[in-house]
Design an enzyme around this catalytic site. Structure first.
Site, PDB file in Angstrom:
ATOM      1  N   HIS A 130       0.811  -1.228   0.000  1.00  0.00           N
ATOM      2  CA  HIS A 130       0.000   0.000   0.000  1.00  0.00           C
ATOM      3  C   HIS A 130       0.838   1.269   0.000  1.00  0.00           C
ATOM      4  O   HIS A 130       0.296   2.380   0.009  1.00  0.00           O
ATOM      5  CB  HIS A 130      -0.958   0.002   1.196  1.00  0.00           C
ATOM      6  N   TYR A 131       2.129   1.109   0.042  1.00  0.00           N
ATOM      7  CA  TYR A 131       3.082   2.207  -0.060  1.00  0.00           C
ATOM      8  C   TYR A 131       2.696   3.385   0.826  1.00  0.00           C
ATOM      9  O   TYR A 131       2.546   3.254   2.017  1.00  0.00           O
ATOM     10  CB  TYR A 131       3.238   2.597  -1.533  1.00  0.00           C
ATOM     11  N   ARG A 132       2.450   4.588   0.236  1.00  0.00           N
ATOM     12  CA  ARG A 132       2.244   5.771   1.075  1.00  0.00           C
ATOM     13  C   ARG A 132       0.762   6.067   1.333  1.00  0.00           C
ATOM     14  O   ARG A 132       0.415   7.122   1.848  1.00  0.00           O
ATOM     15  CB  ARG A 132       2.942   6.985   0.477  1.00  0.00           C
ATOM     16  N   GLY A 167      20.220 -41.696  -7.545  1.00  0.00           N
ATOM     17  CA  GLY A 167      19.776 -42.809  -8.376  1.00  0.00           C
ATOM     18  C   GLY A 167      19.341 -42.404  -9.773  1.00  0.00           C
ATOM     19  O   GLY A 167      19.316 -43.232 -10.677  1.00  0.00           O
ATOM     20  N   LYS A 184      22.228 -30.184   4.069  1.00  0.00           N
ATOM     21  CA  LYS A 184      21.738 -31.468   3.565  1.00  0.00           C
ATOM     22  C   LYS A 184      22.319 -32.526   4.494  1.00  0.00           C
ATOM     23  O   LYS A 184      23.539 -32.708   4.565  1.00  0.00           O
ATOM     24  CB  LYS A 184      22.191 -31.703   2.129  1.00  0.00           C
TER      25      LYS A 184
HETATM   26  C1  LIG Z   1       6.587   7.688   7.479  1.00  0.00           C
HETATM   27  C2  LIG Z   1       5.309   7.181   6.884  1.00  0.00           C
HETATM   28  C3  LIG Z   1       4.268   8.051   6.643  1.00  0.00           C
HETATM   29  C4  LIG Z   1       3.075   7.569   6.095  1.00  0.00           C
HETATM   30  N1  LIG Z   1       2.018   8.427   5.924  1.00  0.00           N
HETATM   31  C5  LIG Z   1       0.855   7.965   5.428  1.00  0.00           C
HETATM   32  C6  LIG Z   1      -0.264   8.820   5.274  1.00  0.00           C
HETATM   33  O1  LIG Z   1      -0.204   9.987   5.633  1.00  0.00           O
HETATM   34  N2  LIG Z   1      -1.418   8.314   4.750  1.00  0.00           N
HETATM   35  C7  LIG Z   1      -1.524   7.005   4.356  1.00  0.00           C
HETATM   36  O2  LIG Z   1      -2.579   6.610   3.863  1.00  0.00           O
HETATM   37  N3  LIG Z   1      -0.472   6.162   4.500  1.00  0.00           N
HETATM   38  C8  LIG Z   1       0.701   6.615   5.015  1.00  0.00           C
HETATM   39  N4  LIG Z   1       1.774   5.760   5.159  1.00  0.00           N
HETATM   40  C9  LIG Z   1       1.672   4.405   4.626  1.00  0.00           C
HETATM   41  C10 LIG Z   1       0.968   3.453   5.571  1.00  0.00           C
HETATM   42  O3  LIG Z   1       1.472   3.599   6.865  1.00  0.00           O
HETATM   43  C11 LIG Z   1       1.173   2.017   5.093  1.00  0.00           C
HETATM   44  O4  LIG Z   1       0.826   1.894   3.735  1.00  0.00           O
HETATM   45  C12 LIG Z   1       0.279   1.077   5.902  1.00  0.00           C
HETATM   46  O5  LIG Z   1       0.568   1.190   7.267  1.00  0.00           O
HETATM   47  C13 LIG Z   1       0.471  -0.359   5.476  1.00  0.00           C
HETATM   48  O6  LIG Z   1      -0.286  -1.139   6.352  1.00  0.00           O
HETATM   49  P1  LIG Z   1      -0.084  -2.708   6.454  1.00  0.00           P
HETATM   50  O7  LIG Z   1      -1.003  -3.201   7.503  1.00  0.00           O
HETATM   51  O8  LIG Z   1      -0.168  -3.275   5.092  1.00  0.00           O
HETATM   52  O9  LIG Z   1       1.455  -2.854   6.923  1.00  0.00           O
HETATM   53  P2  LIG Z   1       2.048  -2.517   8.345  1.00  0.00           P
HETATM   54  O10 LIG Z   1       1.293  -1.428   8.979  1.00  0.00           O
HETATM   55  O11 LIG Z   1       3.517  -2.317   8.175  1.00  0.00           O
HETATM   56  O12 LIG Z   1       1.787  -3.852   9.174  1.00  0.00           O
HETATM   57  C14 LIG Z   1       2.409  -5.057   8.797  1.00  0.00           C
HETATM   58  C15 LIG Z   1       2.369  -5.975  10.009  1.00  0.00           C
HETATM   59  O13 LIG Z   1       2.722  -7.288   9.561  1.00  0.00           O
HETATM   60  C16 LIG Z   1       3.531  -7.881  10.555  1.00  0.00           C
HETATM   61  N5  LIG Z   1       4.366  -8.915   9.940  1.00  0.00           N
HETATM   62  C17 LIG Z   1       5.339  -8.756   9.020  1.00  0.00           C
HETATM   63  N6  LIG Z   1       5.896  -9.934   8.709  1.00  0.00           N
HETATM   64  C18 LIG Z   1       5.254 -10.859   9.455  1.00  0.00           C
HETATM   65  C19 LIG Z   1       5.379 -12.278   9.577  1.00  0.00           C
HETATM   66  N7  LIG Z   1       6.269 -12.966   8.872  1.00  0.00           N
HETATM   67  N8  LIG Z   1       4.558 -12.933  10.432  1.00  0.00           N
HETATM   68  C20 LIG Z   1       3.625 -12.254  11.163  1.00  0.00           C
HETATM   69  N9  LIG Z   1       3.475 -10.908  11.077  1.00  0.00           N
HETATM   70  C21 LIG Z   1       4.281 -10.223  10.233  1.00  0.00           C
HETATM   71  C22 LIG Z   1       4.367  -6.752  11.105  1.00  0.00           C
HETATM   72  O14 LIG Z   1       4.859  -7.077  12.397  1.00  0.00           O
HETATM   73  C23 LIG Z   1       3.358  -5.608  11.107  1.00  0.00           C
HETATM   74  O15 LIG Z   1       2.714  -5.531  12.359  1.00  0.00           O
HETATM   75  C24 LIG Z   1       2.947   6.209   5.749  1.00  0.00           C
HETATM   76  C25 LIG Z   1       3.992   5.332   6.019  1.00  0.00           C
HETATM   77  C26 LIG Z   1       5.163   5.803   6.592  1.00  0.00           C
HETATM   78  C27 LIG Z   1       6.272   4.832   6.907  1.00  0.00           C
END
Ligand SMILES: Cc1cc2nc3c(=O)[nH]c(=O)nc-3n(C[C@H](O)[C@H](O)[C@H](O)COP(=O)(O)OP(=O)(O)OC[C@H]3O[C@@H](n4cnc5c(N)ncnc54)[C@H](O)[C@@H]3O)c2cc1C
Length: 666
Positions: A331-333, A595, A507
């Site tokens: 979902h990026y930003r 084999g 292995k």
């Molecule tokens: C500085 C910054 C500013 C932002 N500003 C905005 C904004 O103003 N507006 C907006 O809409 N978006 C904004 N975003 C983007 C937004 O925060 C992210 O797109 C969103 O949080 C993604 O949500 P998510 O739940 O997909 O991932 P995350 O919120 O990162 O959650 C992922 C979760 O998965 C868990 N996880 C990862 N791997 C595993 C695994 N192997 N097993 C179990 N759990 C795992 C992690 O522990 C984490 O809790 C911003 C992001 C940043 C970094």
């Protein structure tokens, strides 16, 4: 007994929790596994709901963002009602000030007619918002954009999930996703295995640690200040900033509780933690230029987070290469903004296979030019040894499109299903040429022989490019479990020395019998149990014994490697019936090892449904090893494709190839 649930969601950030809540409200039973709630980008974000201020071009992404913004008021009030907590949703509008001198009628930003945007000249913008920097020459006003307090929202999502009785397990890390016959069969975690009817990947920036999706972290540093209280002490923020300022490479987000959130850097530094002086300085100088009064406000906090970025900056939503796995990542930003729309679309998809026309634009398939089975046919010829001539590559063709997933072992994915070895070659050059011609990605190396520089093994470890090939150290020559454990540890060090810091593969061979070279089942199981405890990804070489294979899988082995016939015998697959049972019952990849003498036998093992092959002697001892290596690589692919394509049923009698109906009768 593996805990089983209806829908298992991996990741408990905003995406995973929103989907879980939506599914629960529609009557399903989701379970959320989350490694660490506090590391989620969800907490780090600024919480802007800003499809227009982001200046997204017209198209599916803008449509999705606008749809989600429209859902925000109802979605947040529903969450507040369920959780009893405020989420700080504030449709305060976003002002996007500009520094450039522009005419009185600048081009309208790319925004649909349904969502107004207003250009404010210098006078108007300063009336609209007091205290802007002197350089500001005008700006756009987007009255329908806004913000939510994303940390409050995260708390409310968690509380709502609890209130609805959704099981959210924090501290559970999914280590890998086991797949079989185009389905996810289970997930392995640090708390054991879990099974479900359907799985959702919502692991944000960490997604490609579990699956080969093109999602990578883009770090953002942030900080917050405290706005001064007004003299009447009534309203801490009134008189200062009352709307989001979205400037060039900087934004300032005033919260209703008096916090001023400033962000954000955009850095491609992987998962490097921490705030840096350069990052904070850049943010502060840009923020002060935009809104000078804040230079006197006390600093409250610094933090950082990882945006889940994709190559086209759009999320990855919907089906995956496994029928029972849905993707909701990348979902990026805009992940905070997109939460309500994502939850609705994904719930529709999982519960009703209802694919909104918008969803198709966000499928992972947009990153593949063709389906993987076809892709592997095309790429298999790219490393062709120049001494040899090979058939022309088969062209991409939609009729060849068969869904397949990459080979995944202990969470690491490989596109080639052939593993080779380094022993028995007549020269190092032949070995190098053969490894290249086979197109394999995993090569096994006898740790003992390399360490002792046994004849033919001098300089062997250095002869391959370990940045491209994954090393599989083996314990060949070990007769007891204890010896094998010791050699496995040496193997891990050897892989590290050769640059593979994170390589924990071994292995496992425990072979006391020097005549038939048959593995010791008890010693193998004992060594496997110990090595798994030490964190190794164990690939045990075994006789084709279905019960032993199951025991090793239960002990936590990453694969099982049954022999087709004795090592180096070239007798082919004499254990086919038992290997078939192992394949049918195994949740970990089955690698047929030992084999195989000819490509037809390699194809036979793959047609049976083996996940991969390990072939050494048949290549090394061929008259032209590199040509045989190439043939084995092609056989592994052909066998896999045939397995996926599905063979015709065997019939007792003949059946004419040409139809009998419609023939001309005389
Ligand atoms: C500085 C910054 C500013 C932002 N500003 C905005 C904004 O103003 N507006 C907006 O809409 N978006 C904004 N975003 C983007 C937004 O925060 C992210 O797109 C969103 O949080 C993604 O949500 P998510 O739940 O997909 O991932 P995350 O919120 O990162 O959650 C992922 C979760 O998965 C868990 N996880 C990862 N791997 C595993 C695994 N192997 N097993 C179990 N759990 C795992 C992690 O522990 C984490 O809790 C911003 C992001 C940043 C970094």
């Amino acid at each position: 007994m593996i805990p089983s649930t209806e829908i298992l969601i991996i990741g408990g950030g905003i995406t995973g929790l929103s989907i879980a809540i939506e599914l629960k409200l529609r009557g399903a039973t989701p379970l959320v596994l989350c490694r660490n709630f506090s590391e989620a980008a969800t907490h780090a974000a600024a919480g802007m709901i800003a499809p227009q201020a982001e200046a997204l071009p017209a198209g599916p992404m803008l449509d999705l963002c606008l749809r989600s913004r429209d859902l925000y008021p109802d979605w947040t009030s529903k969450l507040e009602e369920i959780s009893g907590l405020s989420v700080g949703y504030w449709p305060c509008g976003i002002l996007a000030p500009a520094y450039e001198t522009v005419s009185n009628s600048p081009p309208h930003p790319l925004t649909p007619s349904s969502s107004p945007a207003f250009w404010l000249d210098k006078t108007a913008i300063n009336v609209h918002q007091l205290g802007l920097g002197e350089d500001v020459t005008g700006g756009w006003w987007f009255p329908e954009d806004g913000q939510v307090d994303n940390r409050a929202l995260a708390r409310a999502l968690w509380a709502a999930a609890e209130a609805l009785g959704i099981e959210v397990r924090e501290g559970v890390t999914v280590e890998f996703i086991a797949q079989r016959h185009g389905q996810v069969s289970s997930v392995r975690t640090n708390s054991g295995d879990f099974q479900a009817q359907h799985y959702v990947l919502a692991t944000g920036a960490w997604s490609n640690q579990l699956l080969p999706v093109p999602v990578y972290p883009k770090k953002g540093q942030m900080l917050s200040l405290r706005m001064p209280a007004t003299s009447d002490g009534q309203s801490p923020y009134s008189g200062t900033l009352q709307r989001v300022l979205y400037g060039k490479d900087i934004y300032i987000v005033p919260r209703r509780d008096g916090r001023l959130v400033i962000g954000a850097t955009s850095e491609e530094v992987g998962f490097t933690p921490g705030n840096t002086p350069a990052g904070v300085q850049t943010l502060l100088s840009r923020a002060i230029r935009l809104y000078p009064a804040l230079q006197h406000y006390p600093i409250e906090d610094f933090w950082w987070g990882y945006r889940p970025a994709t190559p086209d900056e759009w999320p990855i939503l919907g089906p995956s290469l496994c029928d029972n796995l849905t993707l909701a990542t990348g979902h990026y930003r805009n992940g905070i903004l997109l939460a309500p729309a994502t939850a609705g679309l994904i719930a529709d998809w999982i519960l009703h296979q209802k694919s909104d026309p918008l969803l198709a634009h966000f499928h992972a398939s947009r990153f593949f030019t063709s389906q993987p089975a076809t892709a592997s046919l095309q790429t298999s010829h790219k490393n062709a040894d120049s001494m040899l001539t090979y058939p022309t590559p088969i062209q991409a063709n939609s009729a060849l499109t068969v869904q397949d997933s990459a080979l995944t072992i202990a969470g690491k994915t490989f596109h080639s299903r052939l593993m080779t070895g380094t022993g028995k070659y007549r020269s190092i050059e032949q070995m190098q040429q053969s490894v290249i011609a086979s197109n394999c990605q995993i090569v096994t190396v006898a740790v003992r022989r390399v360490q002792t520089k046994a004849p033919g093994h001098e300089g062997l470890a250095e002869a391959l490019d370990w940045t491209k090939i994954w090393m599989l150290p083996n314990t060949a020559g070990c007769q007891t479990a204890e010896e094998a454990i010791r050699v496995a540890r040496l193997g891990r060090e050897m892989a590290k020395l050769l640059g593979q810091e994170d390589n924990n593969f071994v292995k496992l061979e425990v072979i006391p019998d020097s005549k038939y070279l048959l593995p010791d089942p008890i010693g193998t199981l004992q060594a496997a149990e110990q090595l798994v405890k030490e964190g190794f990804a164990v690939l045990p070489y075994i006789n084709a014994d279905p019960m032993l294979a199951k025991r090793l899988e239960e002990a936590g082995c990453a694969t099982v490697m049954p022999l087709g016939s004795p090592i180096g015998s070239g007798q082919g697959i004499t254990t086919a019936a038992n290997i078939q049972i192992i394949i049918e019952n195994s949740k970990v990849p089955v690698v047929v090892d030992a084999g195989i003498g000819t490509p037809s036998e390699a194809a036979q093992a793959m047609e049976m449904g083996a996940d991969a092959l390990l072939i050494n002697s048949a290549i090394a001892m061929a008259k032209h090893p590199a040509a045989m290596a190439k043939a084995m690589g092609m056989a592994a692919e052909a066998g896999r494709l045939a397995y996926l394509a599905g063979r015709m049923p065997v019939k007792a009698g003949a059946s004419a190839s040409s139809p009998q109906t419609g023939t001309i009768a005389d």
